[in-house]
Enzyme design. Sequence first.
Site, mmCIF file in Angstrom:
data_model
loop_
_atom_site.group_PDB
_atom_site.id
_atom_site.type_symbol
_atom_site.label_atom_id
_atom_site.label_comp_id
_atom_site.label_asym_id
_atom_site.label_seq_id
_atom_site.Cartn_x
_atom_site.Cartn_y
_atom_site.Cartn_z
ATOM 1 N N HIS A 63 0.980 -1.186 0.090
ATOM 2 C CA HIS A 63 0.206 0.022 -0.031
ATOM 3 C C HIS A 63 1.006 1.464 0.080
ATOM 4 C CE1 HIS A 63 -2.647 -3.135 1.436
ATOM 5 N NE2 HIS A 63 -3.758 -2.510 0.950
ATOM 6 N N ASP B 153 0.297 -1.790 4.669
ATOM 7 C CA ASP B 153 0.118 -0.585 5.199
ATOM 8 C C ASP B 153 -1.358 -0.141 4.773
ATOM 9 O OD1 ASP B 153 0.061 1.656 6.688
ATOM 10 O OD2 ASP B 153 1.359 2.767 5.453
HETATM 11 N N1 SAM Z 1 2.715 3.088 3.097
HETATM 12 C C1 SAM Z 1 2.620 4.482 2.742
HETATM 13 C C2 SAM Z 1 3.462 5.233 3.457
HETATM 14 O O1 SAM Z 1 3.974 4.766 4.688
HETATM 15 O O2 SAM Z 1 3.845 6.243 3.021
HETATM 16 C C3 SAM Z 1 0.942 5.068 3.029
HETATM 17 C C4 SAM Z 1 -0.032 3.951 2.402
HETATM 18 S S1 SAM Z 1 -1.690 4.586 2.810
HETATM 19 C C5 SAM Z 1 -1.824 4.231 4.458
HETATM 20 C C6 SAM Z 1 -2.582 3.417 2.044
HETATM 21 C C7 SAM Z 1 -2.796 3.402 0.594
HETATM 22 O O3 SAM Z 1 -3.135 2.056 0.012
HETATM 23 C C8 SAM Z 1 -3.537 4.286 0.066
HETATM 24 O O4 SAM Z 1 -3.079 5.318 -0.906
HETATM 25 C C9 SAM Z 1 -4.719 3.689 -0.836
HETATM 26 O O5 SAM Z 1 -5.128 4.324 -2.134
HETATM 27 C C10 SAM Z 1 -3.874 2.475 -1.271
HETATM 28 N N2 SAM Z 1 -4.900 1.138 -1.323
HETATM 29 C C11 SAM Z 1 -6.079 0.786 -0.617
HETATM 30 N N3 SAM Z 1 -6.202 -0.418 -0.989
HETATM 31 C C12 SAM Z 1 -5.522 -1.044 -1.876
HETATM 32 C C13 SAM Z 1 -5.198 -2.222 -2.412
HETATM 33 N N4 SAM Z 1 -6.162 -3.044 -2.179
HETATM 34 N N5 SAM Z 1 -3.923 -2.602 -3.084
HETATM 35 C C14 SAM Z 1 -3.278 -1.311 -3.219
HETATM 36 N N6 SAM Z 1 -3.391 -0.217 -2.567
HETATM 37 C C15 SAM Z 1 -4.353 -0.007 -1.992
#
Ligand code: SAM
Length: 288
Positions: A42, A170
């Site tokens: 994520h 995440d």
């Molecule tokens: N890991 C990042 C950081 O620490 O900088 C922050 C990530 S943020 C909490 C979660 C992200 O996951 C969001 O941008 C969202 O759009 C994306 N997301 C949500 N569901 C997802 C999925 N099933 N697969 C991939 N990305 C996803």
Amino acid sequence: MFSYRHAFHAGSHADILKHLVMIHLVEYLQEKPGALTIVDTHAGAGIYSLTDGFATVSKEADQGIYRLAKFAEGNSISSGIASYLEHIRSENNTNEIAVYPGSPFILAHLLRAQDRLKLFELHPKEIDILRHNISQLKQSKQVDIYAEDSFARLKGLMPPPSRRGLVLIDPSYEDKQDYRYLETAIEEALHRFATGCYAIWYPCLSRRESASLPDHMKKIAATHKRSCLQVELRVENAPKERRLQASGMFIINPPWTLEKQLSESLPILVKALGQDGGASFVSKSFEV
Ligand code: SAM
């Protein structure tokens, strides 16, 4: 779905805990020369401005990275916190912290020539920003970006060719089903790659799915005969407020060095980031 933008939360106390743990995991895994594959399931946008846009609306960095950076000026800190702050400062040209690197940027900067980073992002706007941001990095050729659902794709990447891997999970937990998808994805990944290191971030909320996540993860780790570690950081205890006051990381196959590092860093984080007498931490290891 897709209302979550990580820029609102960039540099928050939750980012600090997550990125501090993540850096330690990578540094430990890189003590051996073999190639390391890192999967960030994520990713978000990669890097965030703290001086304009969403971050200035929520101002979560005020109680997060800005508070910690100020604390570090006048107090002694652990080597883990110093290394974390160095990563944040290295993205900023001046002494002022104007941008906050998310997990994709911190991870990209940690890559050695033999390592690979795989980033997943589903949000239609975030994926374009992420692609643009990563293309600016000299490590961009070592990074693969997927506009796909990582929960569904993770098992297909396991085990990595070098059999040395770190998976950072995440989710935004915007979709309540994320808790269930997470469990399935971890089960499947462990089935294929039991020795991988998995680091799962979670919010500490009273909602049932969130409160039971650590126990569910513990059960999964025990079924696969894997040791694990649970860490939580609470910065305040104000039950009537709706903002996020605590978060945790659940690490499956943690390095033996992590617990000691956390025992040095967590009391300092409580002091630096604690907003009331309810600030506290949890760090528990579960061996098989
Ligand atoms: N890991 C990042 C950081 O620490 O900088 C922050 C990530 S943020 C909490 C979660 C992200 O996951 C969001 O941008 C969202 O759009 C994306 N997301 C949500 N569901 C997802 C999925 N099933 N697969 C991939 N990305 C996803």
